[in-house]
Scaffold this active site. Structure first.
Site, PDB file in Angstrom:
ATOM      1  N   ILE A 137       1.705   6.349   3.098  1.00 50.85           N
ATOM      2  CA  ILE A 137       1.031   6.341   4.319  1.00 50.85           C
ATOM      3  C   ILE A 137       0.155   5.094   4.357  1.00 50.85           C
ATOM      4  CG2 ILE A 137      -0.738   7.378   6.178  1.00 50.85           C
ATOM      5  CD1 ILE A 137      -0.208  10.024   4.542  1.00 50.85           C
ATOM      6  N   PHE A 194       0.789  -1.155  -0.026  1.00 48.60           N
ATOM      7  CA  PHE A 194      -0.153   0.129   0.121  1.00 48.60           C
ATOM      8  C   PHE A 194       0.840   1.077  -0.085  1.00 48.60           C
ATOM      9  CE2 PHE A 194      -0.216  -2.194   4.198  1.00 48.60           C
ATOM     10  CZ  PHE A 194       0.712  -1.215   4.931  1.00 48.60           C
ATOM     11  N   CYS A 236       0.935   3.165  -3.473  1.00 49.76           N
ATOM     12  CA  CYS A 236       0.040   3.688  -4.010  1.00 49.76           C
ATOM     13  C   CYS A 236      -0.937   4.726  -3.114  1.00 49.76           C
ATOM     14  CB  CYS A 236      -1.168   2.436  -4.884  1.00 49.76           C
ATOM     15  SG  CYS A 236      -1.800   1.355  -3.292  1.00 49.76           S
ATOM     16  N   HIS A 237      -0.477   4.553  -1.916  1.00 50.94           N
ATOM     17  CA  HIS A 237      -1.314   5.553  -0.884  1.00 50.94           C
ATOM     18  C   HIS A 237      -0.295   6.229  -0.092  1.00 50.94           C
ATOM     19  CE1 HIS A 237      -3.989   6.434   2.747  1.00 50.94           C
ATOM     20  NE2 HIS A 237      -4.805   6.484   1.786  1.00 50.94           N
ATOM     21  N   PHE A 238       0.378   7.366  -0.470  1.00 48.24           N
ATOM     22  CA  PHE A 238       0.053   8.113  -1.746  1.00 48.24           C
ATOM     23  C   PHE A 238       1.436   8.083  -2.460  1.00 48.24           C
ATOM     24  CE2 PHE A 238      -3.171   9.551   1.237  1.00 48.24           C
ATOM     25  CZ  PHE A 238      -4.187   9.627   0.524  1.00 48.24           C
TER      26      PHE A 238
END
Length: 168
Positions: A76, A66, A69-71
């Site tokens: 985070i 994650f 892609c976040h962010f």
């Protein structure tokens, strides 16, 4: 059947395959949605309210899926994944008690996010404390409060999570 009071990653993966509590019963998601690496404590009568508890850990590494892609440029861990980890553990506890049925989240009363999980963190600790665990002819449900800590700092506080088991 009596289950151990701690579980390593291999046992959690066994649960994700439906092999721990048996077909049609509580099952953890498979990676990458499995949000813990081990359960260090579990009970049906411990915790803050004497109605059961779970303590689990999740190792944080910069290469977790994650973070990319976040962010992009500001990695985070999504708060919803921490909440999902708490729901996963609440349902796991119901299966651990020997109660039958597939688990599903029913809701949560309150969620407070007071910190962030960035790639430099080392470990999340989940603490789930049941306020109610009931099994009737028609309903099997756990209600619990939860805390997520990142390297000892409280970052999520959750009240009144509800998870049920259904045989349908």
């Amino acid at each position: 059947m009596s289950y151990p009071t701690s579980f390593d990653r291999e046992a959690l993966l066994k649960c994700s395959r439906g092999e721990l509590f048996g077909p049609g019963n509580a099952q953890l998601p498979a990676p990458p949605m499995l949000m813990m690496d081990r359960i260090t404590e579990i009970s049906g009568d411990g915790g803050e309210h004497g109605k059961g508890h779970v303590v689990a850990e999740f190792d944080i590494t910069p290469d977790l899926w994650f973070f990319d892609c976040h962010f992009p440029g500001n990695p985070i861990m999504p708060g919803c994944l921490g909440l999902d980890g708490l729901w996963q553990l609440t349902g796991f506890n119901l299966g651990w008690r020997g109660w039958q049925g597939r688990g599903y989240a029913l809701g949560v009363g309150e969620v407070k996010l007071t910190g962030m999980v960035r790639p430099d963190r080392k470990m999340l600790t989940y603490r789930v404390n049941f306020t109610k665990a009931l099994q009737t002819r028609r309903l099997t449900m756990g209600v619990a409060d939860g805390i997520v800590e990142a390297d000892g700092d409280v970052i999520y506080i959750v009240k009144d999570m509800k998870v049920a088991l259904s045989e349908s």
